[in-house]
Motif scaffolding. Structure first.
Motif, short mmCIF file in Angstrom:
data_model
loop_
_atom_site.label_atom_id
_atom_site.label_comp_id
_atom_site.label_asym_id
_atom_site.label_seq_id
_atom_site.Cartn_x
_atom_site.Cartn_y
_atom_site.Cartn_z
N VAL A 245 69.27 -23.57 -4.89
CA VAL A 245 69.74 -24.96 -4.91
C VAL A 245 69.43 -25.65 -3.58
O VAL A 245 68.94 -26.80 -3.55
CB VAL A 245 71.26 -25.00 -5.19
CG1 VAL A 245 71.80 -26.43 -4.99
CG2 VAL A 245 71.54 -24.53 -6.61
N ILE A 246 69.70 -24.96 -2.47
CA ILE A 246 69.43 -25.53 -1.16
C ILE A 246 67.94 -25.81 -0.99
O ILE A 246 67.53 -26.87 -0.49
CB ILE A 246 69.93 -24.60 -0.05
CG1 ILE A 246 71.46 -24.49 -0.08
CG2 ILE A 246 69.46 -25.08 1.33
CD1 ILE A 246 72.04 -23.47 0.87
N ALA A 247 67.12 -24.83 -1.42
CA ALA A 247 65.67 -25.01 -1.30
C ALA A 247 65.19 -26.19 -2.14
O ALA A 247 64.35 -26.99 -1.70
CB ALA A 247 64.96 -23.73 -1.71
N ALA A 248 65.72 -26.31 -3.35
CA ALA A 248 65.32 -27.41 -4.23
C ALA A 248 65.70 -28.76 -3.64
O ALA A 248 64.90 -29.72 -3.65
CB ALA A 248 65.96 -27.23 -5.61
N ILE A 249 66.91 -28.86 -3.11
CA ILE A 249 67.37 -30.13 -2.52
C ILE A 249 66.52 -30.49 -1.30
O ILE A 249 66.10 -31.65 -1.13
CB ILE A 249 68.86 -30.02 -2.12
CG1 ILE A 249 69.73 -29.91 -3.38
CG2 ILE A 249 69.28 -31.24 -1.29
CD1 ILE A 249 71.19 -29.64 -3.09
N SER A 250 66.24 -29.47 -0.43
CA SER A 250 65.46 -29.76 0.77
C SER A 250 64.04 -30.19 0.43
O SER A 250 63.47 -31.08 1.07
CB SER A 250 65.42 -28.52 1.68
OG SER A 250 64.75 -27.44 1.05
N ILE A 251 63.45 -29.60 -0.62
CA ILE A 251 62.09 -29.98 -1.03
C ILE A 251 62.06 -31.40 -1.59
O ILE A 251 61.16 -32.19 -1.28
CB ILE A 251 61.57 -28.96 -2.07
CG1 ILE A 251 61.28 -27.62 -1.41
CG2 ILE A 251 60.29 -29.50 -2.74
CD1 ILE A 251 60.94 -26.51 -2.38
#
Length: 322
Positions: A245-251
């Protein structure tokens, strides 16, 4: 043996033709020093060499020696279980035939037993003749197992131990088929202590615990005493979900704000490989527990006895009295 048997020494044997005579000699010398009645219970776990024949010759000369012959090879833990089931003594000692565990230590165990201890296990102060790999992996395993269970499982300890008759009876009452005896002895409780000793090289022959059997024994120990590996799977699932989730939001933020295309094909493939890797690991962990449930559900016996040499009806009666 017309008197009450005080000590039963259980000795699992599998292809031990090179050590069986020396093992009997050493055990007899030690137990004769007790000046009390004893029996030696050898459990032949489907040996394919001359172990059975040599032990039968010993039985012919010494009626204090019993030989339990399995119908096939059922494994070391099953052999220990059978020996304890057949034993009639007030105290039962379990020791391997390879003489890595010195029979002379039994006398120290007996002293502790007479002081009121109901389980006396042998603790390895030093291990001779073993590879660095086996020493380090064994040490790590016992410490990991101890940290994963609420049962006080002692470290640097094998199956070499003395147990009281009531401990033996308690173990016999446990219904599980996949036996991890050293763990079960810790689980049943009672008053326990230890004696330290130096573990020697094998007197002769080859180890009967290659890497494959050691791994199986380790898995049996973990799955029989702890459910934490299953919790580990859940924790890893939560952690990777949060990371995803964190990776998706940051991308998304970087793509929108900086108008940069961060997500590459290589990164995407790496994430997929990691996720599939963790999926297979968690499935493997669950598979170990499911396999254990499957084995227990079949309700097959732990072992099948072909015959017992020097075991008489009065032995069974004596055990009932005990």
């Amino acid at each position: 043996m017309g008197y009450r048997v005080v000590y039963s020494v259980v000795v699992p044997i599998f292809n031990e033709e090179l050590v069986i005579l020396e093992s009997y000699k050493r055990l007899k010398e030690v137990m004769d020093k007790t000046n009390e009645e004893y029996e030696l219970v050898f459990v032949n776990d489907g040996s394919r060499d001359s172990t059975k024949k040599k032990t039968e010759l010993i039985c012919e000369k010494d009626d204090r020696v019993k030989l339990v012959n399995f119908s096939r090879n059922f494994g070391h833990q099953a052999a220990i279980t059978a020996g304890m089931d057949v034993a009639v003594g007030d105290a039962i000692v379990v020791i391997d035939a390879d003489l890595q565990d010195p029979p002379e230590v039994i006398l120290q165990m007996i002293e502790k037993w007479k002081q009121g201890y109901e389980v006396v296990y042998g603790k390895r102060a030093k291990r001779e003749g073993e590879t660095f790999f086996k020493k380090i992996t064994s040490s790590m395993y016992y410490r990991i197992l101890k940290s994963m269970t609420n049962v006080d499982v002692p470290v640097d300890v094998g199956d070499f131990r003395l147990i009281d008759r009531k401990v033996c009876d308690a173990l016999a009452s446990l219904p599980e088929k996949s036996r991890y005896v050293r763990g079960l002895v810790s689980w049943v409780g009672f008053k326990q202590t230890y004696v330290e000793f130096v573990r020697h090289e094998r007197f002769a022959g080859e180890t009967k615990y290659p890497l494959k059997k050691m791994v199986k024994l380790a898995l049996d120990g973990i799955t029989s005493l702890s459910y934490k590996p299953l919790a580990f799977s859940s924790y890893m699932g939560v952690i990777f979900s949060i990371i995803g989730v964190i990776a998706a939001i940051s991308i998304i933020i970087r793509n929108v704000v900086l108008k940069a295309h961060v997500l590459s094909l290589g990164l995407l493939l790496s994430l997929i490989v990691i996720m599939f890797g963790m999926l297979f690991v968690t499935n493997g962990i669950m598979g170990q527990y499911i396999a254990r449930i499957f084995e227990e559900s079949k309700e097959r016996p732990v072992y099948i006895i072909d015959n017992i040499v020097n075991y008489k009806e009065q032995d069974m009666q004596r055990k009932k009295v005990n």
